[in-house]
Structures are given as structure tokens and as C-alpha cells.
Scaffold this motif. Structure first.
Motif, mmCIF file in Angstrom:
data_model
loop_
_atom_site.group_PDB
_atom_site.id
_atom_site.type_symbol
_atom_site.label_atom_id
_atom_site.label_comp_id
_atom_site.label_asym_id
_atom_site.label_seq_id
_atom_site.Cartn_x
_atom_site.Cartn_y
_atom_site.Cartn_z
ATOM 1 N N GLN A 10 0.803 -1.230 -0.059
ATOM 2 C CA GLN A 10 0.077 0.148 -0.071
ATOM 3 C C GLN A 10 0.746 1.157 -0.109
ATOM 4 N N ALA A 11 0.228 2.344 -0.637
ATOM 5 C CA ALA A 11 1.126 3.797 -0.590
ATOM 6 C C ALA A 11 1.514 4.015 0.906
ATOM 7 N N LYS A 15 5.263 5.378 -3.271
ATOM 8 C CA LYS A 15 3.777 6.096 -3.892
ATOM 9 C C LYS A 15 3.214 5.106 -5.063
ATOM 10 N N PRO A 16 2.148 5.400 -5.311
ATOM 11 C CA PRO A 16 1.533 4.651 -6.526
ATOM 12 C C PRO A 16 2.318 4.745 -7.873
ATOM 13 N N GLU A 17 3.010 5.836 -8.058
ATOM 14 C CA GLU A 17 3.844 6.262 -9.141
ATOM 15 C C GLU A 17 5.086 5.413 -9.049
ATOM 16 N N THR A 40 5.270 2.267 -8.862
ATOM 17 C CA THR A 40 4.649 1.028 -9.437
ATOM 18 C C THR A 40 5.451 0.813 -10.954
ATOM 19 N N SER A 69 -0.153 0.206 -4.176
ATOM 20 C CA SER A 69 -1.706 0.627 -4.455
ATOM 21 C C SER A 69 -1.953 1.903 -3.504
ATOM 22 N N SER A 70 -2.978 2.593 -4.180
ATOM 23 C CA SER A 70 -3.243 3.715 -3.291
ATOM 24 C C SER A 70 -4.486 3.596 -2.519
#
Length: 112
Positions: A12-13, A83-85, A87, A111-112
């Protein structure tokens, strides 16, 4: 020469994940990590020289830490505050002699 990476995962984020990569078949000089997100070019994430000097792009500076164990010819990447970015598929890289070698890639999903 082979590079074997491990540590893929879903987090998770805000979470943390660590990757490792062991090179066999030669003595690594610079080692590092790159990543490639879908539809984007592969980009450097962190680099470490054999003497321990490190470099990071601004996007991960302060959150990611690269380290290595020369006796084990292994490089590590500790990723915090993900962070999701972040990924992407993460690839380890090792320069042995005058040649750069790449690992097989390991998926990191945030995941956000």
C-alpha cells in the motif's frame, strides 16, 4: 554472468519494500537499479559504486536507499514511503568489466 533479483511485491502507499540482486560470474563494479513503468522508458533509480558512492534521481531521493555487499556481490534497494507512481518493473544492473548486465526484472506494485 547472471543477475538474480528477488523481493517483488504489492504494498500500500506509504509502505516499504526491499529488493536484492546477486550477480554471479564476475566482480561487479557499479551496481544499480532501474525501473520501467507501463508505457514509459526505463529510468535509473539508484546507483552505487564499488566504493559505496551512491546517486539517486530527485523522484526517489530521501525515500530509497541503495547498498551493497561486495563479498556477496549483492546489491540491495530499500524503498520507503512508496507511492503509486513507484509502480514498475524494477531491474538490477551490474557492470562487470566493460559490460553492463541486467537482471530479469521484478514487479513492484503500490496501491493507493
Amino acid at each position: 554472468v547472471q543477475l538474480q533479483a528477488s523481493g517483488a511485491g504489492l504494498v500500500q502507499a506509504g509502505g516499504s519494500l526491499s529488493l536484492s540482486c546477486t550477480a554471479s560470474g564476475g566482480i561487479s563494479l557499479d551496481m544499480g537499479w532501474h525501473r520501467q513503468a507501463p508505457g514509459k522508458q526505463r529510468e535509473p533509480v539508484a546507483t552505487i559504486t564499488r566504493g559505496g558512492s551512491t546517486s539517486y534521481p530527485n523522484s526517489v531521493k530521501g525515500r530509497f536507499t541503495i547498498s551493497r555487499d561486495n563479498d556477496k556481490n549483492t546489491v540491495y534497494l530499500q524503498m520507503n514511503s512508496l507511492k503509486p507512481e513507484d509502480t514498475a518493473v524494477y531491474y538490477c544492473k551490474s557492470t562487470i568489466g566493460a559490460t553492463a548486465y541486467w537482471g530479469q526484472g521484478t514487479q513492484v506494485t503500490v496501491s493507493s
